[in-house]
Design a protein around this motif. Structure first.
Motif, PDB file in Angstrom:
ATOM      1  N   ALA A 232       0.839  -1.194   0.000  1.00  0.00           N
ATOM      2  CA  ALA A 232       0.000   0.000   0.000  1.00  0.00           C
ATOM      3  C   ALA A 232       0.872   1.241   0.000  1.00  0.00           C
ATOM      4  N   ALA A 233       0.396   2.290  -0.665  1.00  0.00           N
ATOM      5  CA  ALA A 233       1.135   3.547  -0.776  1.00  0.00           C
ATOM      6  C   ALA A 233       0.525   4.581   0.155  1.00  0.00           C
ATOM      7  N   PHE A 234       1.353   5.181   1.015  1.00  0.00           N
ATOM      8  CA  PHE A 234       0.929   6.237   1.927  1.00  0.00           C
ATOM      9  C   PHE A 234       1.496   7.566   1.419  1.00  0.00           C
ATOM     10  N   PRO A 235       0.656   8.454   0.925  1.00  0.00           N
ATOM     11  CA  PRO A 235       1.151   9.738   0.393  1.00  0.00           C
ATOM     12  C   PRO A 235       1.736  10.633   1.478  1.00  0.00           C
ATOM     13  N   VAL A 236       2.855  11.279   1.183  1.00  0.00           N
ATOM     14  CA  VAL A 236       3.459  12.245   2.106  1.00  0.00           C
ATOM     15  C   VAL A 236       2.660  13.547   2.023  1.00  0.00           C
ATOM     16  N   VAL A 237       2.201  14.013   3.192  1.00  0.00           N
ATOM     17  CA  VAL A 237       1.418  15.257   3.203  1.00  0.00           C
ATOM     18  C   VAL A 237       2.133  16.377   3.949  1.00  0.00           C
ATOM     19  N   LYS A 238       3.145  16.018   4.747  1.00  0.00           N
ATOM     20  CA  LYS A 238       3.879  17.053   5.474  1.00  0.00           C
ATOM     21  C   LYS A 238       5.283  16.539   5.730  1.00  0.00           C
ATOM     22  N   THR A 239       6.278  17.360   5.388  1.00  0.00           N
ATOM     23  CA  THR A 239       7.667  16.935   5.585  1.00  0.00           C
ATOM     24  C   THR A 239       8.579  18.146   5.624  1.00  0.00           C
ATOM     25  N   ASP A 240       9.677  17.993   6.348  1.00  0.00           N
ATOM     26  CA  ASP A 240      10.696  19.034   6.381  1.00  0.00           C
ATOM     27  C   ASP A 240      11.754  18.798   5.316  1.00  0.00           C
ATOM     28  N   THR A 241      11.611  17.687   4.564  1.00  0.00           N
ATOM     29  CA  THR A 241      12.568  17.354   3.511  1.00  0.00           C
ATOM     30  C   THR A 241      11.910  17.583   2.160  1.00  0.00           C
ATOM     31  N   PRO A 242      12.305  18.628   1.416  1.00  0.00           N
ATOM     32  CA  PRO A 242      11.623  18.971   0.157  1.00  0.00           C
ATOM     33  C   PRO A 242      11.540  17.809  -0.823  1.00  0.00           C
ATOM     34  N   ASP A 243      12.569  16.942  -0.873  1.00  0.00           N
ATOM     35  CA  ASP A 243      12.570  15.832  -1.835  1.00  0.00           C
ATOM     36  C   ASP A 243      11.394  14.892  -1.628  1.00  0.00           C
ATOM     37  N   LEU A 244      10.877  14.840  -0.399  1.00  0.00           N
ATOM     38  CA  LEU A 244       9.836  13.875  -0.083  1.00  0.00           C
ATOM     39  C   LEU A 244       8.440  14.379  -0.440  1.00  0.00           C
ATOM     40  N   GLN A 245       8.307  15.683  -0.661  1.00  0.00           N
ATOM     41  CA  GLN A 245       6.996  16.236  -0.936  1.00  0.00           C
ATOM     42  C   GLN A 245       6.412  15.597  -2.194  1.00  0.00           C
ATOM     43  N   GLY A 246       5.219  15.053  -2.066  1.00  0.00           N
ATOM     44  CA  GLY A 246       4.555  14.429  -3.203  1.00  0.00           C
ATOM     45  C   GLY A 246       4.915  12.970  -3.401  1.00  0.00           C
TER      46      GLY A 246
END
Length: 951
Positions: A232-246
């Motif tokens: 299952a895929a869990f979308p990133v909705v908040k992060t301090d690491t720009p690469d992880l956004q989306g």
């Protein structure tokens, strides 16, 4: 190896010169038959012991002796005995009897486990067969049916155990369903209540949806199943690491039904993760080109294969610690049928249990459905939703899935995720999965309100238990590490069960505070009622008002209706069995199968540590399981079950007892027709040894005895062997390690006695004068052997040892089981003599080999037709003074100054022997071939020795 000589094999005297000398030969005479006929004789022996009150006699003469307590682990009263029961009880009986014969007061109190789901399940089966609803039956009526069922099987098992020859206080056995036992069990629960270790909490436990109750670890077995899996895929909705956004974090699970209960995703701080861009997918893949996915770098190839990832580009490698503070969306966020129940944030949390060995390197966290999940969730304040009911179906807290059984939920969960575009892959996996050992159905982890005993509160049960384990004697010693690792890693002890047949957790909970009532006065009222009425008192109308008394309002308190785990009950047996039978605490020994490291040993340890700050045992002995002759688990469907009842009917209990003690019971044991046949043959050899001893001791009195110093070397060597075996038996009785003891006794009978001492001395015993010193010396040692063998074998071959004892001393004599092991004089131990006779036997072997060649060639038929030549080199020169013809059972033997030459020579490193025919004629009485035969005018066909013997 030869058997003990029987009368049919003796030197029957012949008629010659008108004189029949058969009446002058001392042939063995005994009422002890060659054929054991155990299935017929054993019940009569049991009846005689009962009539004599053998146990009562033992107890009377044991007054004042040091007590030995083997506390009986209670078998379950729900069916006939199986071979594992027989193994366990026989081993206990041998150890207990050996302790008694070592001079201890070893009373044995058998017990039974009578409560719990196995019996309740059987009674429910009767209802199901009649199409009746068990839940409609009044609880007191249902409990009475369970009690009657347990009482029925307890009686049958008791009879079957006694048929095995197990000696114990059967009339005053203990049972967990006795009123006094139920009261003490409730009292033991109360001890934990009063000391603060008992609490009610919500946490995951092993739960059986079929039986609708929590289960203990010891009630779980594992079977291979094929489970549905999903990525299952869990979308990133908040992060301090720009690469992880989306990007989307991928998890993998073999329990798709737990996805609705997800509250977090765990990562490993030191794991390297790959952030990849999907460039191409295979046909049928659920992935989407252009997605950014995160998966553990070492697991990327396996994921790509399973999910149909055809091409990807690596954007960068991310250390797990960089995920701190990242928030994900639940993969069902926004799903219409979910009614917003899955729209919560999903935090990413560091978990030290996360590895990169399988899956994706991320673990989806459902605090309601896993121990690690719950612990991590509790540490971070996550909710613990109750989404699954006691029957294994989703509750209303899982909208969109309500009413679906979790074991059928993978298809709906797959479909929901696919609708939301978060199903990355689906599949199946064959793996080992926990099942209830009663229903054989799979179980789940499920968070429910349960009663627990804290392992690490102020009472420090875990730490004290580990210390007690270090101080306990284990046989074999590896049991220490096994139970130690279990105690070290176990969670708090869940003691509540949601069933009807058992001892209730007799606790009241204040509805205003949620705290259990800790009132000694209330507890004393409960215990007094349980002692008089049993635990049924808790279920009678008005019980709450009765126990709370006038000072409290029953409406303000919840009366807990859970029963206590049966492992707590059996773990408490020391608290009522030992004091009720005036036995000291702690017990000397607990003895059960190796599975009880997580069962009875475990629960008994925790219970006693929690209430008494010490283990209930000084030593633990474990045995293996019983398999068929091919090493397979016994199964009715395979037709490979060996039932103890059938063995006793065909062979007798002593054969079954011999099988147990001839086996290495520290490992798994094997049994079947071939093995039982082998045991019967071993038994025959031991029995023939006893029979020959008895026959050769006919008429023996103390007046014949010869002092040890006057015995020939052969007899003194045998007494040395007696001392060795006595030491071995006493050591086994002291440390409970019986491995190899009975095989050593059998080898002594077959090798040292039948094939050596008896073979050599039968000529003297049959043909010497009654007052001849050599014959008297031999019979002196035979007397010792009979007494020692009967008492050594008494704990094992309980019926045969008694028969052999009374065959000599008469039916009116005291039972062999009233004896102690004979005291062996220190002077019998002689290592130098043993070494010397090892060399004698080696030389004798050379002579015997030379004679066998002559026998094979047809030159002779009997060794008495030979007068061989024997050369002893310098290393054996000290053996020259021995009576070699006597030892080699030849009519004569000549020692030569040099090694004999020619055909038929048997040569060793320091000795050599050659066959030479004996000159002279054969004596009609002893069959020796001697030149002196024919010299007597009165007895021309006898040798001089026989002439003197007949007078």
């Amino acid at each position: 190896m030869t058997d003990a000589p029987a009368p049919a094999d003796t030197k029957a005297a012949t008629k010659a010169g008108g004189r029949d000398y058969r009446g002058t030969v001392f042939l063995p005479k005994t009422p002890f038959p060659m054929r054991g006929d155990l299935p017929k004789r054993e019940p009569a022996t049991l009846a005689r012991w009962k009539a004599q009150d053998l146990r009562g006699q033992l107890r009377e003469r044991s007054r004042g002796l040091q007590k030995f307590v083997l506390h009986d682990g209670p078998p379950y009263a729900n069916g006939p005995l199986h071979i594992g029961h027989a193994l366990n009880k026989i081993l206990k009986d041998v150890i207990n009897r050996a302790a008694q014969m070592s001079g201890r007061d070893a009373d044995y109190v058998p017990g039974w486990d009578c409560h719990g789901l196995p019996i309740e399940w059987k009674v429910e089966e009767q209802y199901r067969a009649k199409k009746q609803d068990k839940d409609s039956v009044p609880i007191l009526e249902f409990r009475e049916e369970c009690r009657q069922y347990a009482r029925h099987w307890l009686g049958i098992q008791s009879e079957e155990f006694q048929r095995l020859g197990v000696l114990g206080d059967w009339e005053n056995r203990y049972a967990t369903m006795d009123f006094t036992s139920e009261a003490v069990i409730a009292e033991e629960i109360g001890r934990f209540l009063m000391n603060g270790s008992l609490y009610r909490g919500l946490r995951p436990v092993m739960w059986s949806p079929v039986e609708k109750t929590a289960l203990a670890d010891a009630e779980i077995e594992y079977h291979d199943v094929t489970s549905a899996t999903l990525h299952a895929a869990f979308p990133v909705v908040k992060t301090d690491t720009p690469d992880l956004q989306g990007a989307r974090v991928l998890i993998w699970t073999t329990t798709p039904w737990t996805i609705p209960a997800n509250r977090a995703v765990a990562y490993g701080e030191e794991i390297d993760y790959a952030l990849i861009h999907v460039d191409g997918i295979a046909e049928g893949s659920l992935l989407a080109t252009g997605d950014d996915l995160i998966v553990a770098l070492p697991l990327l190839p396996a994921f790509a294969k399973e999910a149909g990832l055809a091409a990807h580009s690596l954007r960068r490698v991310i250390k797990g610690s960089e995920f701190a503070g990242t928030i994900l969306a639940h993969p069902l966020r926004g799903w219409g049928p979910g009614e917003g129940a899955y729209d919560h944030d999903v935090p990413m949390l560091a978990g030290d249990f996360v590895t990169a060995e399988a899956g994706t390197g991320f673990v989806h966290i459902a605090p309601s459905h896993g121990e690690d999940d719950f612990a991590l969730g509790r540490a971070h304040g996550l909710p613990v939703p109750e989404m699954v009911g006691d029957d294994g179906t989703y509750t209303v807290q899982a909208p969109g899935f309500t009413g679906i059984h979790v074991f059928k939920a993978h298809e709906p969960v797959w479909a929901a995720l696919e609708t939301m575009g978060t199903l990355a892959a689906k599949g199946s996996l064959k793996h080992s999965y926990p099942h209830s050992w009663r229903s054989k159905k799979p179980v789940i982890y499920r968070a429910t309100p349960q009663w627990f005993i804290a392992m690490d509160d102020d009472n420090q049960i875990r730490a004290k238990a580990l210390k007690a384990i270090a101080e306990t004697h284990f046989v074999p010693d590896q049991g220490r590490n096994r139970i130690g690792s279990m105690v070290a890693a176990r969670p708090d002890w869940c003691i509540s069960r949601q069933r009807a047949w058992g001892v209730p957790i007799a606790v009241f909970v204040d509805k205003r505070t949620g705290e259990p009532l800790r009132d000694p006065t209330v507890m004393q009222r409960i215990l007094a009622a349980f002692r008089e009425e049993g635990a049924d008192a808790w279920y009678k109308p008005g019980a709450a008002a009765r126990f709370l008394g006038n000072e409290r309002n029953p409406d303000e308190y919840e009366q807990v209706m859970d029963i206590v785990d049966v492992w707590f009950e059996s773990g408490s047996t020391h608290a009522f069995c030992l004091p009720d039978h005036n036995l000291p605490f702690p017990a000397d020994l607990y003895l059960e199968g190796s599975d009880q490291h997580r069962g009875w040993f475990h629960s008994s340890l925790l219970e006693a540590i929690g209430t008494r700050d010490m283990a209930p045992f000084k030593a633990i002995l474990t045995h293996g399981f019983v398999l068929d002759e091919s090493g397979r688990k016994m199964s009715k469907s395979l037709g490979n079950v060996t039932a103890p009842q059938e063995v006793m009917k065909d062979y007798g209990a002593d054969i079954l007892r011999l099988w147990v003690m001839n086996s290495d019971f520290a490992d798994d044991l094997r049994i079947g027709k071939t093995i039982l046949g082998q045991q019967a043959e071993l038994y025959r050899r031991i029995r023939n040894t006893l029979r020959w001893l008895l026959g050769s001791l006919d008429g023996f009195t103390d007046a014949e005895k010869v002092d040890h110093a006057e015995l020939p070397e052969l007899e003194r060597f045998i007494l040395h062997r007696v001392a060795e075996i006595d030491t071995r038996i006493r050591r086994a009785a002291a440390d409970y390690d019986w491995s190899g003891v009975v095989p050593e006794i059998h080898n002594f009978c077959a090798s040292d006695l039948s094939a050596f001492l008896f073979d050599i001395r039968k000529d003297s015993l049959y043909c010497d004068r009654a007052d001849d010193p050599r014959r008297r010396a031999a019979r002196t040692v035979l007397d010792v052997l009979h007494r020692c063998l009967c008492t050594w074998l008494a704990p094992v071959l309980v019926f045969t040892a008694e028969e052999a004892w009374l065959a000599r001393f008469g039916e009116a004599a005291e039972s062999v089981h009233l004896q102690t092991f004979p005291e062996i004089p220190a002077e019998w131990q002689n290592e130098a003599l043993a070494a010397r006779w090892a060399r004698v036997r080696a030389v004798r072997g050379l002579v015997t080999a030379a004679l066998e060649k002559a026998r094979a060639a047809g030159t002779i038929g009997s060794s008495l037709q030979a007068a061989p030549e024997l050369f002893l080199g310098e290393a054996y020169a000290d053996l020259a003074d021995l009576p070699w013809a006597e030892l080699c059972i030849t009519s004569d033997l000549t020692l030569t100054a040099s090694a004999p030459q020619g055909e038929g020579v048997e040569a060793g490193e320091h000795a050599a022997a050659r066959f030479v025919p004996a000159p002279g004629q054969k004596c009609d009485r002893c069959w020796r071939v001697l030149p002196e035969v024919g010299r007597s005018a009165a007895h021309p066909t006898l040798c001089l020795r026989c002439e003197a013997a007949v007078g």
